[in-house]
Design an enzyme around this catalytic site. Structure first.
Site, PDB file in Angstrom:
ATOM      1  N   LYS A  95      -0.101  -0.211  -1.973  1.00 21.07           N
ATOM      2  CA  LYS A  95       0.688   0.279  -0.832  1.00 21.07           C
ATOM      3  C   LYS A  95       1.364  -0.903  -0.125  1.00 21.07           C
ATOM      4  O   LYS A  95       1.022  -2.065  -0.391  1.00 21.07           O
ATOM      5  CB  LYS A  95      -0.241   1.033   0.126  1.00 21.07           C
TER       6      LYS A  95
ATOM      7  N   TYR B 120      11.727 -24.253  21.962  1.00 25.96           N
ATOM      8  CA  TYR B 120      11.887 -23.396  23.151  1.00 25.96           C
ATOM      9  C   TYR B 120      10.842 -23.712  24.210  1.00 25.96           C
ATOM     10  O   TYR B 120       9.666 -23.923  23.909  1.00 25.96           O
ATOM     11  CB  TYR B 120      11.743 -21.926  22.767  1.00 25.96           C
TER      12      TYR B 120
HETATM   13  C1  LIG Z   1      -5.808   0.406   2.005  1.00 22.21           C
HETATM   14  C2  LIG Z   1      -6.851   1.294   1.415  1.00 22.21           C
HETATM   15  C3  LIG Z   1      -7.653   0.854   0.345  1.00 22.21           C
HETATM   16  C4  LIG Z   1      -7.673  -0.595  -0.108  1.00 22.21           C
HETATM   17  O1  LIG Z   1      -8.445  -1.314   0.838  1.00 22.21           O
HETATM   18  P1  LIG Z   1      -8.705  -2.890   0.719  1.00 22.21           P
HETATM   19  O2  LIG Z   1      -9.591  -3.171   1.881  1.00 22.21           O
HETATM   20  O3  LIG Z   1      -7.374  -3.531   0.852  1.00 22.21           O
HETATM   21  O4  LIG Z   1      -9.351  -3.142  -0.590  1.00 22.21           O
HETATM   22  C5  LIG Z   1      -8.479   1.768  -0.275  1.00 22.21           C
HETATM   23  N1  LIG Z   1      -8.560   3.051   0.169  1.00 22.21           N
HETATM   24  C6  LIG Z   1      -7.831   3.503   1.228  1.00 22.21           C
HETATM   25  C7  LIG Z   1      -7.962   4.917   1.663  1.00 22.21           C
HETATM   26  C8  LIG Z   1      -6.968   2.637   1.896  1.00 22.21           C
HETATM   27  O5  LIG Z   1      -6.257   3.082   2.942  1.00 22.21           O
END
Ligand SMILES: *Cc1c(COP(=O)(O)O)cnc(C)c1O
Length: 350
Positions: free
Chosen positions: A35, A244
């Site tokens: 994702k 800045y």
């Molecule tokens: C993002 C996510 C994962 C992966 O989690 P990590 O901690 O990055 O390994 C797995 N399951 C769900 C439902 C998630 O939202």
């Protein structure tokens, strides 16, 4: 080149997948979570490398990400969508063969009416209170859902990166209570859950952050190196300031390098003056505030002016930088900016 270069080591990525895969028994499938554009590294490149290494199932957050991933991967891999079947997603889910993880009775109704017979999974809420059916809802909907043959039952751990947290065992017990005796593959563990041990592995694990070199997988090989080009160098007299707000003052005659890269590129301003750049192994402190497109760095102590300084490298991991910025490695990775030139190193040739 005026932009910074993000070096992405796909061999390290696939080594991390293999290492996480090896932590579970031979009967457990290791999927991959890609994702947020593969945690900022490019979902298509990442997923193709993992597919060649043996991953057969990928998870994304939303159907739109799944559609883009299908284009990159072709028809064979299974692509699962955590946010389930949202309104108006039916065409995308059907045309691109996505597998939604249904999160509510409303989503179930939508899916079974729009796409009867189309593969789906169910996400169950075992205590995180974010997504999925709660125990009472699942009790009410289970018979209807089971009659439609779900391909996977999943839940997600809220505290897996803290092994001693009693929430882990409580969620494990709740997952058993909601799924024992059902003849459907199950998945509970992300990266942290894999490290909690075999009780948490069930049939499918879903690592994300550990693939990309982040905690809590402390044995992970680093996957990213971020190199910022020096645009200009300035000699400052004692008492002159940089950046800045004049937030940094030269306490001696100093050499300040101005680098391409700033908070618009995900080098978040909150890292303030705790962040350090590296010339090889030699640390060079940030001098003054992070600008939108630039950093100013004290290189007075270097024997020569470098062409680049690294902000992510062996000497400073994603999690080190996260700590300087008061955040987590996940946010550093997923904030990596679109301006960077992404260079992939991959002995697999993809
Ligand atoms: C993002 C996510 C994962 C992966 O989690 P990590 O901690 O990055 O390994 C797995 N399951 C769900 C439902 C998630 O939202």
């Amino acid at each position: 080149m005026g932009t910074a270069t993000l070096h992405i080591d796909l061999d390290a990525l696939t080594a991390n997948w293999r290492a996480l895969d090896a932590k579970s028994g031979p009967g457990v499938e290791t999927a991959a979570v890609v994702k947020a554009d593969g945690y900022g590294l490019g979902a298509g490149r990442v997923a193709r490398a993992l597919w060649r290494t043996g991953a057969r199932r990928f998870f994304v957050a939303v159907a739109e990400e799944g559609a883009a991933l299908r284009e990159a991967l072709g028809p064979d891999p299974e692509i699962c969508v955590f946010s389930g079947h949202m309104a108006a997603d039916a065409d995308m889910i059907e045309d691109l063969s996505l597998t939604p993880m249904l999160n509510s009775i409303e989503q179930m109704t939508r899916h079974f009416e729009a796409l009867p017979g189309h593969p789906f999974g169910v996400q169950l809420d075992t205590g995180m209170n974010r997504l999925g059916l709660e125990p009472a809802e699942w009790a009410a909907a289970q018979a209807i859902a089971m009659a439609q043959n779900p391909v996977l039952l999943i839940s997600h751990l809220a505290c897996a990166d803290t092994p001693a947290d009693p929430m882990n065992a409580a969620q494990l017990a709740a997952f058993h209570a909601m799924t024992d005796g059902l003849d459907v593959p199950r998945s509970l563990a992300a990266t942290g859950g894999i490290l909690l041990g075999p009780d948490y592995h069930f049939d499918v694990t879903r690592p994300g952050i550990g693939l990309y070199g982040g905690l809590p997988f402390d044995e992970a090989a680093p996957v990213v190196r971020l190199s910022l080009p020096v645009v200009q160098v300035r000699a400052l007299e004692t008492g002159e300031t940089a950046g800045y707000g004049g937030a940094w003052t030269a306490e001696e005659p100093s050499l300040i390098a101005t680098l391409s890269g700033g908070y618009a590129d995900g080098l978040i301003r909150a890292m303030g003056q705790r962040a350090v750049l590296f010339a090889g192994d030699t640390p060079c402190p940030l001098a003054g505030r992070v600008s939108m497109d630039l950093l100013t760095v004290d290189i007075t102590h270097l024997p020569e002016v470098p062409t680049h300084l690294d902000i992510l490298c062996d000497a400073q991991s994603v999690d080190d930088l996260a700590e300087a910025a008061g955040t987590i490695g996940y946010e550093i990775l997923t904030s990596l900016g679109p301006r960077y030139g992404r260079r992939y190193a991959d002995s697999g040739g993809g």
